[in-house]
Design a protein around this motif. Structure first.
Motif, PDB file in Angstrom:
ATOM      1  N   CYS A  14       0.841  -1.198   0.000  1.00  0.00           N
ATOM      2  CA  CYS A  14       0.000   0.000   0.000  1.00  0.00           C
ATOM      3  C   CYS A  14       0.875   1.247   0.000  1.00  0.00           C
ATOM      4  O   CYS A  14       1.036   1.887   1.038  1.00  0.00           O
ATOM      5  N   PRO A  15       1.471   1.615  -1.147  1.00  0.00           N
ATOM      6  CA  PRO A  15       2.385   2.745  -1.154  1.00  0.00           C
ATOM      7  C   PRO A  15       1.733   4.055  -0.728  1.00  0.00           C
ATOM      8  O   PRO A  15       2.380   4.899  -0.135  1.00  0.00           O
ATOM      9  N   MET A  16       0.446   4.227  -1.001  1.00  0.00           N
ATOM     10  CA  MET A  16      -0.220   5.461  -0.613  1.00  0.00           C
ATOM     11  C   MET A  16      -0.334   5.564   0.908  1.00  0.00           C
ATOM     12  O   MET A  16      -0.342   6.646   1.460  1.00  0.00           O
ATOM     13  N   LEU A  17      -0.397   4.446   1.589  1.00  0.00           N
ATOM     14  CA  LEU A  17      -0.492   4.435   3.039  1.00  0.00           C
ATOM     15  C   LEU A  17       0.882   4.354   3.689  1.00  0.00           C
ATOM     16  O   LEU A  17       0.988   4.429   4.906  1.00  0.00           O
ATOM     17  N   GLY A  18       1.937   4.176   2.905  1.00  0.00           N
ATOM     18  CA  GLY A  18       3.272   4.044   3.453  1.00  0.00           C
ATOM     19  C   GLY A  18       3.499   2.710   4.122  1.00  0.00           C
ATOM     20  O   GLY A  18       4.298   2.602   5.043  1.00  0.00           O
ATOM     21  N   LEU A  19       2.796   1.667   3.662  1.00  0.00           N
ATOM     22  CA  LEU A  19       2.933   0.335   4.247  1.00  0.00           C
ATOM     23  C   LEU A  19       3.303  -0.679   3.179  1.00  0.00           C
ATOM     24  O   LEU A  19       2.793  -0.624   2.068  1.00  0.00           O
ATOM     25  N   ALA A  20       4.171  -1.612   3.547  1.00  0.00           N
ATOM     26  CA  ALA A  20       4.528  -2.719   2.658  1.00  0.00           C
ATOM     27  C   ALA A  20       4.416  -4.010   3.456  1.00  0.00           C
ATOM     28  O   ALA A  20       4.823  -4.078   4.614  1.00  0.00           O
ATOM     29  N   GLU A  21       3.848  -5.020   2.846  1.00  0.00           N
ATOM     30  CA  GLU A  21       3.668  -6.316   3.492  1.00  0.00           C
ATOM     31  C   GLU A  21       4.838  -7.223   3.141  1.00  0.00           C
ATOM     32  O   GLU A  21       5.239  -7.313   1.988  1.00  0.00           O
ATOM     33  N   ARG A  22       5.378  -7.901   4.149  1.00  0.00           N
ATOM     34  CA  ARG A  22       6.469  -8.840   3.922  1.00  0.00           C
ATOM     35  C   ARG A  22       6.220 -10.113   4.721  1.00  0.00           C
ATOM     36  O   ARG A  22       5.661 -10.076   5.810  1.00  0.00           O
ATOM     37  N   LYS A  23       6.654 -11.254   4.163  1.00  0.00           N
ATOM     38  CA  LYS A  23       6.619 -12.526   4.881  1.00  0.00           C
ATOM     39  C   LYS A  23       8.020 -12.778   5.415  1.00  0.00           C
ATOM     40  O   LYS A  23       9.001 -12.691   4.673  1.00  0.00           O
ATOM     41  N   VAL A  24       8.102 -13.076   6.710  1.00  0.00           N
ATOM     42  CA  VAL A  24       9.391 -13.305   7.358  1.00  0.00           C
ATOM     43  C   VAL A  24       9.288 -14.535   8.255  1.00  0.00           C
ATOM     44  O   VAL A  24       8.193 -14.938   8.652  1.00  0.00           O
ATOM     45  N   ALA A  25      10.426 -15.127   8.572  1.00  0.00           N
ATOM     46  CA  ALA A  25      10.465 -16.279   9.475  1.00  0.00           C
ATOM     47  C   ALA A  25      10.790 -15.803  10.881  1.00  0.00           C
ATOM     48  O   ALA A  25      11.745 -15.049  11.094  1.00  0.00           O
ATOM     49  N   CYS A  26      10.001 -16.225  11.838  1.00  0.00           N
ATOM     50  CA  CYS A  26      10.237 -15.885  13.234  1.00  0.00           C
ATOM     51  C   CYS A  26      11.577 -16.489  13.677  1.00  0.00           C
ATOM     52  O   CYS A  26      11.830 -17.674  13.423  1.00  0.00           O
ATOM     53  N   PRO A  27      12.436 -15.705  14.340  1.00  0.00           N
ATOM     54  CA  PRO A  27      13.725 -16.252  14.792  1.00  0.00           C
ATOM     55  C   PRO A  27      13.596 -17.226  15.967  1.00  0.00           C
ATOM     56  O   PRO A  27      14.567 -17.873  16.334  1.00  0.00           O
ATOM     57  N   TYR A  28      12.421 -17.347  16.547  1.00  0.00           N
ATOM     58  CA  TYR A  28      12.192 -18.295  17.635  1.00  0.00           C
ATOM     59  C   TYR A  28      11.604 -19.603  17.124  1.00  0.00           C
ATOM     60  O   TYR A  28      12.183 -20.664  17.300  1.00  0.00           O
ATOM     61  N   CYS A  29      10.430 -19.518  16.481  1.00  0.00           N
ATOM     62  CA  CYS A  29       9.708 -20.739  16.091  1.00  0.00           C
ATOM     63  C   CYS A  29       9.870 -21.091  14.613  1.00  0.00           C
ATOM     64  O   CYS A  29       9.422 -22.141  14.172  1.00  0.00           O
ATOM     65  N   ALA A  30      10.480 -20.203  13.817  1.00  0.00           N
ATOM     66  CA  ALA A  30      10.755 -20.400  12.387  1.00  0.00           C
ATOM     67  C   ALA A  30       9.501 -20.417  11.507  1.00  0.00           C
ATOM     68  O   ALA A  30       9.595 -20.682  10.317  1.00  0.00           O
ATOM     69  N   GLU A  31       8.349 -20.110  12.081  1.00  0.00           N
ATOM     70  CA  GLU A  31       7.121 -20.031  11.282  1.00  0.00           C
ATOM     71  C   GLU A  31       7.138 -18.762  10.436  1.00  0.00           C
ATOM     72  O   GLU A  31       7.658 -17.734  10.863  1.00  0.00           O
ATOM     73  N   LEU A  32       6.551 -18.860   9.235  1.00  0.00           N
ATOM     74  CA  LEU A  32       6.415 -17.671   8.398  1.00  0.00           C
ATOM     75  C   LEU A  32       5.266 -16.820   8.923  1.00  0.00           C
ATOM     76  O   LEU A  32       4.174 -17.334   9.176  1.00  0.00           O
ATOM     77  N   ILE A  33       5.542 -15.529   9.091  1.00  0.00           N
ATOM     78  CA  ILE A  33       4.512 -14.587   9.529  1.00  0.00           C
ATOM     79  C   ILE A  33       4.496 -13.404   8.566  1.00  0.00           C
ATOM     80  O   ILE A  33       5.480 -13.141   7.874  1.00  0.00           O
ATOM     81  N   VAL A  34       3.373 -12.722   8.517  1.00  0.00           N
ATOM     82  CA  VAL A  34       3.225 -11.546   7.660  1.00  0.00           C
ATOM     83  C   VAL A  34       3.318 -10.308   8.543  1.00  0.00           C
ATOM     84  O   VAL A  34       2.641 -10.220   9.564  1.00  0.00           O
ATOM     85  N   VAL A  35       4.184  -9.369   8.144  1.00  0.00           N
ATOM     86  CA  VAL A  35       4.333  -8.123   8.887  1.00  0.00           C
ATOM     87  C   VAL A  35       4.129  -6.943   7.942  1.00  0.00           C
ATOM     88  O   VAL A  35       4.364  -7.053   6.742  1.00  0.00           O
ATOM     89  N   LEU A  36       3.673  -5.837   8.499  1.00  0.00           N
ATOM     90  CA  LEU A  36       3.537  -4.597   7.738  1.00  0.00           C
ATOM     91  C   LEU A  36       4.692  -3.681   8.102  1.00  0.00           C
ATOM     92  O   LEU A  36       4.960  -3.449   9.283  1.00  0.00           O
ATOM     93  N   ILE A  37       5.368  -3.175   7.080  1.00  0.00           N
ATOM     94  CA  ILE A  37       6.513  -2.287   7.267  1.00  0.00           C
ATOM     95  C   ILE A  37       6.098  -0.866   6.917  1.00  0.00           C
ATOM     96  O   ILE A  37       5.534  -0.623   5.844  1.00  0.00           O
ATOM     97  N   ASP A  38       6.385   0.067   7.809  1.00  0.00           N
ATOM     98  CA  ASP A  38       6.120   1.482   7.565  1.00  0.00           C
ATOM     99  C   ASP A  38       7.229   2.016   6.664  1.00  0.00           C
ATOM    100  O   ASP A  38       8.376   2.136   7.080  1.00  0.00           O
ATOM    101  N   THR A  39       6.896   2.315   5.413  1.00  0.00           N
ATOM    102  CA  THR A  39       7.910   2.759   4.448  1.00  0.00           C
ATOM    103  C   THR A  39       8.103   4.267   4.461  1.00  0.00           C
ATOM    104  O   THR A  39       8.882   4.799   3.678  1.00  0.00           O
ATOM    105  N   SER A  40       7.440   4.980   5.373  1.00  0.00           N
ATOM    106  CA  SER A  40       7.597   6.429   5.436  1.00  0.00           C
ATOM    107  C   SER A  40       8.847   6.843   6.203  1.00  0.00           C
ATOM    108  O   SER A  40       9.233   8.002   6.180  1.00  0.00           O
TER     109      SER A  40
END
Length: 78
Positions: A14-40
């Motif tokens: 969502c570039p207009m909102l200054g947010l980008a979605e990324r899938k990352v692996a948790c450093p504890y449980c190694a599960e893939l999670i989706v996080v929103l990054i503030d690109t502003s």
């Protein structure tokens, strides 16, 4: 599929909102999670809990552009 899921799928980043979605692996449980990054903000560091195991993840983020985002994740006490 719910209306929310359909809207979310259509929006993606969502570039207009200054947010980008990324899938990352948790450093504890190694599960893939989706996080929103503030690109502003070019650089940021914060703690967010894993959506699966609830452990605190330390995020370090560098935003070069809406498409170029560097993410480093580590356990809070590393």
């Amino acid at each position: 599929m719910s209306k929310y899921d359909q809207m979310h799928e259509q929006m993606g980043d969502c570039p207009m909102l200054g947010l980008a979605e990324r899938k990352v692996a948790c450093p504890y449980c190694a599960e893939l999670i989706v996080v929103l990054i503030d690109t502003s903000m070019a650089e940021q560091q914060y703690i967010e809990d894993c959506q699966v195991c609830c452990s605190p993840i330390e995020f370090t983020v560098q935003v070069h552009s809406e498409e170029a985002i560097d993410l480093w994740l580590r356990q809070e006490n590393e």
